[in-house]
Design an enzyme around this catalytic site. Structure first.
Site, PDB file in Angstrom:
ATOM      1  N   GLY A 147       0.848  -1.208   0.000  1.00  0.00           N
ATOM      2  CA  GLY A 147       0.000   0.000   0.000  1.00  0.00           C
ATOM      3  C   GLY A 147       0.866   1.233   0.000  1.00  0.00           C
ATOM      4  O   GLY A 147       2.071   1.161   0.231  1.00  0.00           O
TER       5      GLY A 147
ATOM      6  N   GLY B  23       7.140   7.307   6.206  1.00  0.00           N
ATOM      7  CA  GLY B  23       6.321   7.952   5.180  1.00  0.00           C
ATOM      8  C   GLY B  23       7.003   9.098   4.462  1.00  0.00           C
ATOM      9  O   GLY B  23       6.382   9.797   3.665  1.00  0.00           O
TER      10      GLY B  23
ATOM     11  N   ARG C 262       3.724  13.628  -8.249  1.00  0.00           N
ATOM     12  CA  ARG C 262       3.837  12.671  -9.351  1.00  0.00           C
ATOM     13  C   ARG C 262       2.522  12.619 -10.124  1.00  0.00           C
ATOM     14  O   ARG C 262       1.452  12.629  -9.538  1.00  0.00           O
ATOM     15  CB  ARG C 262       4.190  11.309  -8.775  1.00  0.00           C
ATOM     16  CG  ARG C 262       4.273  10.214  -9.813  1.00  0.00           C
ATOM     17  CD  ARG C 262       5.135   9.089  -9.315  1.00  0.00           C
ATOM     18  NE  ARG C 262       4.396   8.169  -8.475  1.00  0.00           N
ATOM     19  CZ  ARG C 262       4.931   7.039  -7.992  1.00  0.00           C
ATOM     20  NH1 ARG C 262       6.195   6.722  -8.257  1.00  0.00           N
ATOM     21  NH2 ARG C 262       4.239   6.235  -7.232  1.00  0.00           N
TER      22      ARG C 262
ATOM     23  N   ARG D 140      -1.626  -1.032 -10.185  1.00  0.00           N
ATOM     24  CA  ARG D 140      -0.430  -1.858 -10.386  1.00  0.00           C
ATOM     25  C   ARG D 140      -0.825  -3.326 -10.522  1.00  0.00           C
ATOM     26  O   ARG D 140      -1.943  -3.694 -10.132  1.00  0.00           O
ATOM     27  CB  ARG D 140       0.498  -1.718  -9.164  1.00  0.00           C
ATOM     28  CG  ARG D 140       0.804  -0.291  -8.797  1.00  0.00           C
ATOM     29  CD  ARG D 140       1.003  -0.146  -7.275  1.00  0.00           C
ATOM     30  NE  ARG D 140       1.083   1.276  -6.895  1.00  0.00           N
ATOM     31  CZ  ARG D 140       2.210   1.943  -6.773  1.00  0.00           C
ATOM     32  NH1 ARG D 140       3.356   1.327  -6.905  1.00  0.00           N
ATOM     33  NH2 ARG D 140       2.200   3.224  -6.457  1.00  0.00           N
TER      34      ARG D 140
ATOM     35  N   ASP E  97       4.580  -4.708  -7.508  1.00  0.00           N
ATOM     36  CA  ASP E  97       3.915  -3.465  -7.085  1.00  0.00           C
ATOM     37  C   ASP E  97       4.486  -2.265  -7.835  1.00  0.00           C
ATOM     38  O   ASP E  97       3.928  -1.173  -7.772  1.00  0.00           O
ATOM     39  CB  ASP E  97       4.064  -3.254  -5.573  1.00  0.00           C
ATOM     40  CG  ASP E  97       5.494  -3.410  -5.098  1.00  0.00           C
ATOM     41  OD1 ASP E  97       6.081  -4.469  -5.340  1.00  0.00           O
ATOM     42  OD2 ASP E  97       6.029  -2.466  -4.498  1.00  0.00           O
TER      43      ASP E  97
HETATM   44  P1  AMP Z   1       9.125   1.156  -3.131  1.00  0.00           P
HETATM   45  O1  AMP Z   1      10.389   0.419  -2.868  1.00  0.00           O
HETATM   46  O2  AMP Z   1       9.278   2.649  -3.138  1.00  0.00           O
HETATM   47  O3  AMP Z   1       8.395   0.653  -4.320  1.00  0.00           O
HETATM   48  O4  AMP Z   1       8.199   0.870  -1.877  1.00  0.00           O
HETATM   49  C1  AMP Z   1       7.770  -0.402  -1.487  1.00  0.00           C
HETATM   50  C2  AMP Z   1       6.751  -0.273  -0.387  1.00  0.00           C
HETATM   51  O5  AMP Z   1       7.337   0.300   0.772  1.00  0.00           O
HETATM   52  C3  AMP Z   1       5.560   0.607  -0.719  1.00  0.00           C
HETATM   53  O6  AMP Z   1       4.434   0.072  -0.101  1.00  0.00           O
HETATM   54  C4  AMP Z   1       5.940   1.924  -0.115  1.00  0.00           C
HETATM   55  O7  AMP Z   1       4.829   2.737   0.159  1.00  0.00           O
HETATM   56  C5  AMP Z   1       6.643   1.480   1.143  1.00  0.00           C
HETATM   57  N1  AMP Z   1       7.601   2.497   1.614  1.00  0.00           N
HETATM   58  C6  AMP Z   1       8.759   2.854   1.015  1.00  0.00           C
HETATM   59  N2  AMP Z   1       9.384   3.811   1.730  1.00  0.00           N
HETATM   60  C7  AMP Z   1       8.618   4.063   2.807  1.00  0.00           C
HETATM   61  C8  AMP Z   1       8.724   4.956   3.938  1.00  0.00           C
HETATM   62  N3  AMP Z   1       9.753   5.780   4.070  1.00  0.00           N
HETATM   63  N4  AMP Z   1       7.734   4.921   4.825  1.00  0.00           N
HETATM   64  C9  AMP Z   1       6.682   4.107   4.693  1.00  0.00           C
HETATM   65  N5  AMP Z   1       6.535   3.253   3.676  1.00  0.00           N
HETATM   66  C10 AMP Z   1       7.481   3.223   2.752  1.00  0.00           C
HETATM   67 MG    MG Z   2       6.793   1.051  -5.250  1.00  0.00          MG
END
Ligand code: AMP
Ligand code: MG
Length: 486
Positions: free
Chosen positions: A91, A127, A177, A184, A253
């Site tokens: 998510g 986040g 963005r 996805r 994802d």
């Molecule tokens: P990504 O590697 O950016 O595709 O992220 C993979 C998952 O990790 C997604 O669900 C993101 O929303 C979550 N995510 C990545 N970075 C953070 C963060 N700093 N805080 C919370 N969730 C994160």
């Molecule tokens: Mg991602």
């Protein structure tokens, strides 16, 4: 449809009409002292947004998540995904979808704030996002767009005024963005994992209406959906391979149903041609290496097909049969797109049986000689063979002769050939050391290096003198490493 609001927003939010399980209503967190650091004028205009007022204090408050514009309905989207092969519920953990903007041409696009704080899907994360990674996504996504590759776009980056704690302390930032949607493969995996077939069908119907309305009339729209998504991915993957783009984290994802490139984390462009090239520090086994990308796309599409099984046929055996048969078409789809693209890169207008071999031979010579991928095609385009370190090697001379002979077997003039090549071989790509240099300066407060880089990348097929400053790969002998954008 709502009327145009302050800043030119024209929201019409459809995702929020899906069953509640697909999202969580979430406001962005407050940014203590937001400041705009980069803004994409042409994109703003094409979206029908008022560039001037969006850059005012009130506008920057919107881009930072501090002010919810009229008509927006912020949500975090639910999804799941196979990360490096392992299934996880995910998510939007650090992003909020403000809403869907209807552009002056009537197109619907998601406006998402990335790095805007915790959501119900944040798990252990904060986040947040750092300035460097958000600027990186801005640079690379806009470069991809300029290269003619379907991608999410970047409207703006603001710094939040709040620090982000990683291995070191970073300046917090929010990227706005823009995507044709954020649906996805992982969104479908989420729906399938819940095992509520009606919700899955609702998502599939919604996706069809939003992205592939033409398939609604097909005898089996869900098979047609799978087929269309496969075609889009085959075309996208061919485009990546043709320019040497390595996504770096092709988890399910991070694969958009629309066929846009999404989630620029540890991505980078290959310099020296080698199918085994990996930049991401976390990809220790090379799962997402350059040469593996088409196969991984196929693997991800198989995961997508699995989610659709209950919709493909009531009889589960039959559904599997349909999915398997459909998926078996991917390799050819991809190869056809790739070969057509390679023909363009080599100035070939017509088709000959041996063309694929001609391309493979060139790639082999490039690999043997550790040739720079982009600059090899650039030199061939400019007829500047002396710029190629391998130009005196017997294997290159032999390959070159067979290419010239091949060109002579088609009626098109040399100038037509060169024009086709110029349109298909970028003069410039975002070189890793140039991107790093721009980010280093930006983090220290000097955005001029990045602005110049963005200018050079705006028309990659222009072959301007200004671009020549940006064509060299790094002279460093240490392999380039990228880190996840978190
Ligand atoms: P990504 O590697 O950016 O595709 O992220 C993979 C998952 O990790 C997604 O669900 C993101 O929303 C979550 N995510 C990545 N970075 C953070 C963060 N700093 N805080 C919370 N969730 C994160
Ligand atoms: Mg991602």
């Amino acid at each position: 449809m709502t009327e145009s609001k302050e800043f030119g927003w024209h929201f019409n939010n459809s995702y929020i009409r899906l069953p509640e399980a697909f999202y969580a209503k979430t406001d962005p967190e407050v940014a203590p002292s937001p400041e705009l650091v980069i803004f994409n004028h042409p994109l703003a205009e094409s979206l029908g947004l008022d560039a001037k007022s969006l850059q005012s204090e009130r506008g920057v408050d919107v881009l930072a998540g501090n002010r919810i514009p009229e008509g927006a309905a912020p949500i975090a989207q639910a999804y799941a995904g196979h990360q490096f092969g392992h299934f996880t519920m995910l998510g939007d953990g650090r992003a909020v979808l403000l809403g869907e903007q209807i552009t002056p041409e009537g197109k619907r696009v998601d406006i998402q704030l990335k790095g805007s704080g915790r959501t119900p899907f944040s798990r252990g994360g904060d986040g947040r996002a750092g300035l460097g990674p958000m600027l990186r996504e801005f640079i690379i996504s806009e470069a991809m767009h300029a290269l003619g590759i379907p991608t999410t776009r970047s409207l703006a980056v603001v710094v939040t005024g709040a620090p982000v704690y990683r291995e070191e302390t970073l300046e917090g930032a929010v990227l706005t963005r823009v995507a044709t949607s954020h649906i996805r493969v992982g969104t479908f995996q989420y729906a399938a994992a819940r095992q509520v077939v009606e919700d899955l069908r609702t998502l599939a119907d919604y996706t069809i209406e939003r992205h592939y309305p033409e398939v609604a009339k097909e005898p089996n729209p869900y098979v047609a959906l799978l087929q269309r998504v496969m075609e889009k991915q085959a075309s996208l993957l061919a485009k990546w391979q043709l320019v040497g783009f390595i996504h770096g984290v092709m988890n399910t994802d991070n694969m958009a149903i629309s066929g846009e490139t999404i989630d620029y984390g540890p991505c980078a462009f290959m310099d020296t041609y080698d199918p085994a090239t990996v930049f991401s520090s976390i990809d220790r086994e090379g799962r997402y290496a350059y040469g593996n990308q088409p196969g991984i796309a196929e693997w991800n599409l198989a995961r997508f097909a699995e989610t659709l099984l209950p919709l493909l046929d009531e009889d589960s055996e039959k559904a599997i049969e349909i999915a398997t048969k459909t998926l078996s078409g991917f390799a050819k789809m991809y190869h056809d797109h790739w070969l057509a693209g390679m023909r363009n890169k080599l100035g070939l207008f017509n088709e000959e049986q041996q063309d694929a071999q001609l391309v493979k031979d060139l790639l082999k010579v490039m690999k043997n000689n550790q040739a720079d991928y982009t600059n090899t095609f650039r030199s061939l385009t400019m007829d500047d063979l002396n710029a190629l370190p391998m130009c005196k090697t017997p294997e290159f001379i032999e390959w070159h002769a067979s290419w010239i002979a091949r060109l002579e077997r088609q009626p098109e003039s040399d100038s037509a050939v060169k024009q086709l090549m110029r349109e298909n071989n970028p003069s410039v790509i975002p070189r890793n050391h140039r991107v790093e240099e721009a980010l280093d300066a930006a983090i220290k407060g000097d955005f001029s290096v990045m602005e110049k880089l963005l200018d050079a990348l705006e028309n990659p097929y222009a072959y301007t003198a200004e671009q020549e400053k940006y064509i060299s790969p790094s002279e460093s002998t240490t392999p380039y490493r990228t880190f996840c954008g978190t």
